[in-house]
Write an enzyme that holds these catalytic residues in place. Structure first.
Site, PDB file in Angstrom:
ATOM      1  N   HIS A 137      18.641 -59.393  11.934  1.00  0.00           N
ATOM      2  CA  HIS A 137      19.493 -58.455  11.190  1.00  0.00           C
ATOM      3  C   HIS A 137      19.567 -57.061  11.803  1.00  0.00           C
ATOM      4  O   HIS A 137      20.309 -56.219  11.317  1.00  0.00           O
ATOM      5  CB  HIS A 137      19.019 -58.336   9.738  1.00  0.00           C
ATOM      6  CG  HIS A 137      17.784 -57.500   9.605  1.00  0.00           C
ATOM      7  ND1 HIS A 137      16.542 -57.963   9.933  1.00  0.00           N
ATOM      8  CD2 HIS A 137      17.607 -56.219   9.200  1.00  0.00           C
ATOM      9  CE1 HIS A 137      15.648 -57.019   9.732  1.00  0.00           C
ATOM     10  NE2 HIS A 137      16.260 -55.938   9.289  1.00  0.00           N
TER      11      HIS A 137
HETATM   12  C1  UD1 Z   1      17.884 -52.380   5.706  1.00  0.00           C
HETATM   13  C2  UD1 Z   1      16.935 -51.401   6.389  1.00  0.00           C
HETATM   14  C3  UD1 Z   1      16.109 -52.126   7.427  1.00  0.00           C
HETATM   15  C4  UD1 Z   1      15.410 -53.346   6.831  1.00  0.00           C
HETATM   16  C5  UD1 Z   1      16.465 -54.215   6.171  1.00  0.00           C
HETATM   17  C6  UD1 Z   1      15.871 -55.442   5.519  1.00  0.00           C
HETATM   18  C7  UD1 Z   1      17.673 -49.080   6.654  1.00  0.00           C
HETATM   19  C8  UD1 Z   1      18.178 -48.091   7.628  1.00  0.00           C
HETATM   20  N1  UD1 Z   1      17.654 -50.365   7.076  1.00  0.00           N
HETATM   21  O1  UD1 Z   1      18.789 -52.862   6.692  1.00  0.00           O
HETATM   22  O2  UD1 Z   1      15.126 -51.264   7.936  1.00  0.00           O
HETATM   23  O3  UD1 Z   1      14.749 -54.048   7.852  1.00  0.00           O
HETATM   24  O4  UD1 Z   1      17.131 -53.445   5.171  1.00  0.00           O
HETATM   25  O5  UD1 Z   1      16.883 -56.249   4.987  1.00  0.00           O
HETATM   26  O6  UD1 Z   1      17.320 -48.714   5.574  1.00  0.00           O
HETATM   27  N2  UD1 Z   1      24.360 -56.180   2.051  1.00  0.00           N
HETATM   28  C9  UD1 Z   1      24.702 -57.122   1.125  1.00  0.00           C
HETATM   29  N3  UD1 Z   1      23.914 -57.241   0.023  1.00  0.00           N
HETATM   30  C10 UD1 Z   1      22.830 -56.492  -0.205  1.00  0.00           C
HETATM   31  C11 UD1 Z   1      22.484 -55.521   0.745  1.00  0.00           C
HETATM   32  C12 UD1 Z   1      23.248 -55.373   1.876  1.00  0.00           C
HETATM   33  O7  UD1 Z   1      25.685 -57.839   1.286  1.00  0.00           O
HETATM   34  O8  UD1 Z   1      22.148 -56.666  -1.241  1.00  0.00           O
HETATM   35  C13 UD1 Z   1      25.172 -56.045   3.278  1.00  0.00           C
HETATM   36  C14 UD1 Z   1      26.171 -54.921   3.198  1.00  0.00           C
HETATM   37  O9  UD1 Z   1      27.347 -55.319   3.794  1.00  0.00           O
HETATM   38  C15 UD1 Z   1      25.550 -53.831   4.043  1.00  0.00           C
HETATM   39  C16 UD1 Z   1      24.733 -54.627   5.045  1.00  0.00           C
HETATM   40  O10 UD1 Z   1      24.311 -55.800   4.367  1.00  0.00           O
HETATM   41  O11 UD1 Z   1      26.504 -53.021   4.627  1.00  0.00           O
HETATM   42  C17 UD1 Z   1      23.537 -53.873   5.533  1.00  0.00           C
HETATM   43  O12 UD1 Z   1      22.753 -53.367   4.460  1.00  0.00           O
HETATM   44  P1  UD1 Z   1      21.907 -52.006   4.619  1.00  0.00           P
HETATM   45  O13 UD1 Z   1      21.062 -51.784   3.422  1.00  0.00           O
HETATM   46  O14 UD1 Z   1      22.788 -50.910   5.050  1.00  0.00           O
HETATM   47  O15 UD1 Z   1      20.980 -52.308   5.874  1.00  0.00           O
HETATM   48  P2  UD1 Z   1      20.144 -53.577   6.276  1.00  0.00           P
HETATM   49  O16 UD1 Z   1      20.741 -54.132   7.517  1.00  0.00           O
HETATM   50  O17 UD1 Z   1      19.926 -54.510   5.123  1.00  0.00           O
END
Ligand code: UD1
Length: 355
Positions: free
Chosen positions: A201
């Protein structure tokens, strides 16, 4: 003493659970949980609260997904009134996600002391958003709880006063030790005998279509009869669809609950990942781990544990998988203080500091 815990993203939940439990046993402590809403899907959040026995959040800031600046700012704006109203004596933050740094900044301006659980980890790679979050959080926190002594060394080098640093061990491993017996009871459900468990991820691996395609192609050719079991993070799922990448031969799954994922790790022949926490869990479980990153903020998993950094060298990945399959995977030892009692040590220090 009023303690407020901030959680927001999946890897926070298994770290907060043991601290909440340990402080819950102290008569002088009252606790509140604030969920930033950084992760919001049921399979990225609710299932962890249920399986880990974390009390429902007192507040959910429901910030959702957006750019780093927007997400961080939104958490700050929505958290400030909660802190002004609830007036905690201490705020506890976890790990290195955007919710961690956002909360720490707000607390610092309001002069609310912060305790950082999983302090001191450094990848020395400032292109990683988490490294920025770690650096800022540790500079501002009053109490710094490290999982291993390399964390102490990093903090001391950055000028943090020794009395603020406490090497307490690894809280994620507390949760693992507590729940492993339950995970072992989950049925195998047609799981292949020999399989690689894959998670992916990091933006550096999944946001560029060519890089992602190269990794998934290498996995498709990982090794003979080795099945590839791949619970897919929402970010990665979106990218696979966006770039139209062929995933034939890979066993894709939706994100799993804590128990189901732990069972998969324990039964895996090898784990291939770019996660932080999984490098630690595999070290504890003594399962070989191949990490698709050039560096790690958790070097003890490489020097003592079962972790090997393979970067984005796909030939290296394939040769390391072959090594594991022929019985040459890393054996490793469990680092000191990864013993299931880190949460108790944290509670002890917090209560002592308040007295
Ligand atoms: C975040 C953390 C990362 C951690 C990871 C674990 C930061 C900078 N990054 O990254 O350190 O390793 O979480 O998962 O804080 N999304 C969904 N559903 C959700 C959450 C996210 O669909 O419940 C999708 C959204 O499109 C979003 C993307 O996943 O834009 C990324 O989510 P985000 O929280 O921005 O970062 P992670 O890649 O999950």
């Amino acid at each position: 003493m009023n303690i407020l815990h901030i959680v927001g993203a999946r890897p926070n939940f298994m770290k907060a659970a043991p601290v909440l439990r340990a402080l819950g046993n102290r008569a002088s402590v009252r606790q509140m949980v604030v969920h930033s809403g950084q992760h919001y899907d049921a399979n990225m959040s609710d299932v962890f609260f249920a399986q880990l026995g974390i009390p429902a959040p007192d507040f959910n800031l429901a910030v959702g997904s957006s750019t780093h600046a927007q997400q961080t700012a939104e958490i700050m704006v929505r958290l400030e009134p909660v802190l002004l109203e609830r007036k905690p004596d201490l705020v506890v933050v976890y790990g290195d996600v955007n919710s961690t740094v956002a909360a720490t900044l707000v607390c610092s301006k309001l002069l609310v002391p912060v305790a950082h659980v999983e302090a001191g980890l450094r990848s020395f790679d400032r292109t990683m958003p988490e490294e920025i979050n770690r650096l800022v959080t540790d500079q501002l926190a009053s109490l710094l709880f490290t999982p291993s002594v390399d964390g102490d060394e990093n903090l001391l080098r950055e000028g943090i006063a020794a009395p603020r640093i406490h090497c307490v061990g690894n809280v994620m491993i507390d949760t693992l030790i507590r729940l492993l017996p339950r995970a072992e009871q989950t049925p195998r459900n047609g799981l292949p005998q020999r399989y690689a468990l894959v998670t992916l991820h990091r933006p550096s691996n999944v946001d560029d279509g060519e890089v992602l395609k190269q990794i998934l192609t290498a996995l498709q050719h990982a090794g003979g009869d080795l099945a590839i079991v791949f619970p897919v993070h929402p970010r990665t799922r979106q990218r696979i669809q966006q770039y139209g990448i062929d995933v034939k031969g890979l066993l894709l799954k939706d994100p799993l609950g804590y128990l189901e994922f732990l069972a998969l790790q324990q039964r895996a022949t090898v784990v291939i990942t770019d996660s932080g926490g999984i490098q630690e869990e595999t070290t504890y479980l003594k399962v070989p781990c191949l990490t698709l990153r050039e560096n790690t903020e958790r070097p003890v998993t490489v020097t003592m544990g079962t972790n090997t950094l393979v970067g984005n060298n796909m030939e290296r990945l394939q040769s390391e998988v072959a090594k594991v399959l022929s019985g040459g995977g890393k054996q490793g030892r469990v680092p000191p203080l990864w013993d299931g009692r880190a949460g108790d040590r944290i509670a002890e220090v917090i209560v002592r500091n308040q007295a």
